[in-house]
Design a protein around this motif. Structure first.
Motif, PDB file in Angstrom:
ATOM      1  N   THR A   1     -29.790  14.084  22.220  1.00  0.00           N
ATOM      2  CA  THR A   1     -28.943  14.342  23.381  1.00  0.00           C
ATOM      3  C   THR A   1     -29.787  15.060  24.427  1.00  0.00           C
ATOM      4  O   THR A   1     -29.944  16.283  24.391  1.00  0.00           O
ATOM      5  CB  THR A   1     -27.715  15.196  23.013  1.00  0.00           C
ATOM      6  OG1 THR A   1     -27.017  14.559  21.938  1.00  0.00           O
ATOM      7  CG2 THR A   1     -26.769  15.341  24.195  1.00  0.00           C
TER       8      THR A   1
ATOM      9  N   LYS B   1     -31.285  16.723  27.901  1.00  0.00           N
ATOM     10  CA  LYS B   1     -30.778  17.520  29.022  1.00  0.00           C
ATOM     11  C   LYS B   1     -30.998  16.691  30.281  1.00  0.00           C
ATOM     12  O   LYS B   1     -32.110  16.223  30.549  1.00  0.00           O
ATOM     13  CB  LYS B   1     -31.533  18.843  29.108  1.00  0.00           C
ATOM     14  CG  LYS B   1     -30.961  19.819  30.117  1.00  0.00           C
ATOM     15  CD  LYS B   1     -31.672  21.160  30.030  1.00  0.00           C
ATOM     16  CE  LYS B   1     -31.061  22.135  31.038  1.00  0.00           C
ATOM     17  NZ  LYS B   1     -31.744  23.441  30.995  1.00  0.00           N
TER      18      LYS B   1
ATOM     19  N   ALA C   1     -21.688  13.742  30.161  1.00  0.00           N
ATOM     20  CA  ALA C   1     -21.201  15.020  29.616  1.00  0.00           C
ATOM     21  C   ALA C   1     -20.160  14.785  28.534  1.00  0.00           C
ATOM     22  O   ALA C   1     -20.087  15.530  27.553  1.00  0.00           O
ATOM     23  CB  ALA C   1     -20.621  15.879  30.745  1.00  0.00           C
TER      24      ALA C   1
ATOM     25  N   GLU D   1     -25.716  18.023  28.360  1.00  0.00           N
ATOM     26  CA  GLU D   1     -25.645  19.043  29.410  1.00  0.00           C
ATOM     27  C   GLU D   1     -26.168  18.385  30.684  1.00  0.00           C
ATOM     28  O   GLU D   1     -27.308  17.908  30.720  1.00  0.00           O
ATOM     29  CB  GLU D   1     -26.514  20.253  29.060  1.00  0.00           C
ATOM     30  CG  GLU D   1     -26.075  20.990  27.799  1.00  0.00           C
ATOM     31  CD  GLU D   1     -24.869  21.889  28.040  1.00  0.00           C
ATOM     32  OE1 GLU D   1     -24.652  22.274  29.213  1.00  0.00           O
ATOM     33  OE2 GLU D   1     -24.168  22.211  27.071  1.00  0.00           O
TER      34      GLU D   1
ATOM     35  N   THR E   1     -26.721  18.553  34.910  1.00  0.00           N
ATOM     36  CA  THR E   1     -26.733  19.237  36.206  1.00  0.00           C
ATOM     37  C   THR E   1     -26.560  18.187  37.295  1.00  0.00           C
ATOM     38  O   THR E   1     -27.314  17.210  37.347  1.00  0.00           O
ATOM     39  CB  THR E   1     -28.055  19.988  36.417  1.00  0.00           C
ATOM     40  OG1 THR E   1     -28.192  20.987  35.406  1.00  0.00           O
ATOM     41  CG2 THR E   1     -28.084  20.664  37.781  1.00  0.00           C
TER      42      THR E   1
ATOM     43  N   GLU F   1     -13.818  21.146  27.942  1.00  0.00           N
ATOM     44  CA  GLU F   1     -15.122  21.177  27.274  1.00  0.00           C
ATOM     45  C   GLU F   1     -16.134  20.299  27.994  1.00  0.00           C
ATOM     46  O   GLU F   1     -17.312  20.661  28.116  1.00  0.00           O
ATOM     47  CB  GLU F   1     -14.984  20.700  25.823  1.00  0.00           C
ATOM     48  CG  GLU F   1     -14.213  21.640  24.924  1.00  0.00           C
ATOM     49  CD  GLU F   1     -14.046  21.062  23.529  1.00  0.00           C
ATOM     50  OE1 GLU F   1     -14.860  20.209  23.133  1.00  0.00           O
ATOM     51  OE2 GLU F   1     -13.096  21.479  22.839  1.00  0.00           O
TER      52      GLU F   1
ATOM     53  N   ARG G   1     -19.846  21.386  30.366  1.00  0.00           N
ATOM     54  CA  ARG G   1     -21.225  20.891  30.216  1.00  0.00           C
ATOM     55  C   ARG G   1     -21.797  20.378  31.538  1.00  0.00           C
ATOM     56  O   ARG G   1     -22.916  19.880  31.575  1.00  0.00           O
ATOM     57  CB  ARG G   1     -21.275  19.777  29.161  1.00  0.00           C
ATOM     58  CG  ARG G   1     -21.061  20.288  27.741  1.00  0.00           C
ATOM     59  CD  ARG G   1     -21.394  19.225  26.698  1.00  0.00           C
ATOM     60  NE  ARG G   1     -20.366  18.186  26.623  1.00  0.00           N
ATOM     61  CZ  ARG G   1     -19.306  18.228  25.823  1.00  0.00           C
ATOM     62  NH1 ARG G   1     -19.119  19.278  25.025  1.00  0.00           N
ATOM     63  NH2 ARG G   1     -18.434  17.239  25.811  1.00  0.00           N
ATOM     64  N   MET G   2     -21.020  20.482  32.621  1.00  0.00           N
ATOM     65  CA  MET G   2     -21.457  20.003  33.939  1.00  0.00           C
ATOM     66  C   MET G   2     -21.687  21.180  34.880  1.00  0.00           C
ATOM     67  O   MET G   2     -20.824  22.041  35.033  1.00  0.00           O
ATOM     68  CB  MET G   2     -20.395  19.062  34.532  1.00  0.00           C
ATOM     69  CG  MET G   2     -20.179  17.801  33.710  1.00  0.00           C
ATOM     70  SD  MET G   2     -18.683  16.856  34.197  1.00  0.00           S
ATOM     71  CE  MET G   2     -19.117  16.344  35.878  1.00  0.00           C
ATOM     72  N   THR G   3     -22.872  21.233  35.481  1.00  0.00           N
ATOM     73  CA  THR G   3     -23.219  22.278  36.446  1.00  0.00           C
ATOM     74  C   THR G   3     -23.479  21.617  37.793  1.00  0.00           C
ATOM     75  O   THR G   3     -24.356  20.758  37.905  1.00  0.00           O
ATOM     76  CB  THR G   3     -24.473  23.044  36.001  1.00  0.00           C
ATOM     77  OG1 THR G   3     -24.243  23.618  34.715  1.00  0.00           O
ATOM     78  CG2 THR G   3     -24.817  24.146  36.991  1.00  0.00           C
TER      79      THR G   3
END
Length: 200
Positions: A42, A44, A60, A65, A67, A95, A99-101
Motif C-alpha cells: 500500500t 504512500k 484512500a 494514505e 495527499t 476513516e 487518510r486524505m490530506t
C-alpha cells in the motif's frame, strides 16, 4: 434545470463515487493497479492534480494514505467542503477521509518537499477532436481550472520527486506529452489509459 445541471460539488457519498465505493472491484481496478496497490503493498500516494478528488478517494478507500494537491482556490474549497460532508457521514467514510490530506498550492513547488512512493498526475486533458460534447461536469471543472499548460513541467518535477513511480492519467488515444521520456508500461481502459513511469 435538472439536478445534473446544478452547481459543481465534490461528492464522495452519492452518485458514481458512492457506487464505485460499493461495487468498484477493489484493487483490481486499473487505477489502483497503476499506482502499485497490490496484496501486501500500500504505497504512500500524492494526487498532484486533485480536481474533484475522486481518484484520491478511491485510493484512500483501499487503504492508501493520499495527499491531495489542488492549486485552484475554488476547486480547493469544493474539495474541502466535500471531504467534510463525507467525514460527517460516518459509515466508514470518516476513516477514508482521515487518510486524505488536502493541500492548497502548486504541485510543482510542493512536490520536492513531500515524500511519496507514487505520484498521480491527471492534468486537464486536451480538448476532444470529435464533436461529442464533454460531460457538463468536466466542462464546469475546465471553466474553473483552465487548461494545464504546464503538464510536462509538472510531470518532470514528479519524476524527480517520487520514490517508486509516477502515473499519468490520460485519454486512451491521446498522444504522449512531448518532452517526457517513454513510460515503463501502460494500463489501457476503454477511454482512459495510465502511463506508468517507474523511478528509483
Amino acid at each position: 434545470m435538472t439536478q445534473k445541471e446544478g452547481p459543481l460539488q465534490a461528492d464522495f457519498v452519492n452518485g458514481a463515487v458512492g457506487h464505485r465505493l460499493r461495487f468498484g472491484g477493489g484493487r483490481g481496478q486499473d487505477l489502483p493497479k497503476a499506482m502499485g496497490l497490490r496484496s501486501g503493498k500500500t504505497p504512500k500516494i500524492i494526487d498532484a492534480t486533485a480536481g474533484l478528488g475522486r481518484d484520491a478517494f478511491l485510493l484512500a478507500s483501499l487503504g492508501a494514505e493520499v495527499t491531495l494537491i489542488e492549486r485552484s482556490p475554488e476547486m480547493h474549497a469544493l474539495l474541502q467542503a466535500g471531504m467534510e460532508r463525507a467525514r460527517l457521514e460516518g459509515n466508514g467514510y470518516t476513516e477514508i477521509i482521515a487518510r486524505m490530506t488536502l493541500l492548497h498550492g502548486d504541485s510543482k513547488e510542493l512536490l520536492p518537499n513531500l515524500e511519496a512512493d507514487a505520484i498521480l498526475i491527471d492534468p486537464m486533458h486536451p480538448p476532444r477532436k470529435n464533436s461529442a460534447l464533454v460531460k457538463r461536469e468536466l466542462r464546469q471543472v475546465r471553466e474553473i481550472v483552465g487548461t494545464d499548460e504546464d503538464a510536462a513541467e509538472l510531470l518532470s518535477v514528479a519524476l524527480a520527486s517520487a520514490r517508486k513511480r509516477v502515473v499519468l492519467k490520460w485519454p486512451a488515444k491521446a498522444a504522449p506529452i512531448e518532452g517526457i521520456r517513454a513510460c515503463s508500461h501502460q494500463i489501457l481502459g476503454k477511454s482512459t489509459r495510465y502511463d506508468v513511469f517507474m523511478v528509483g
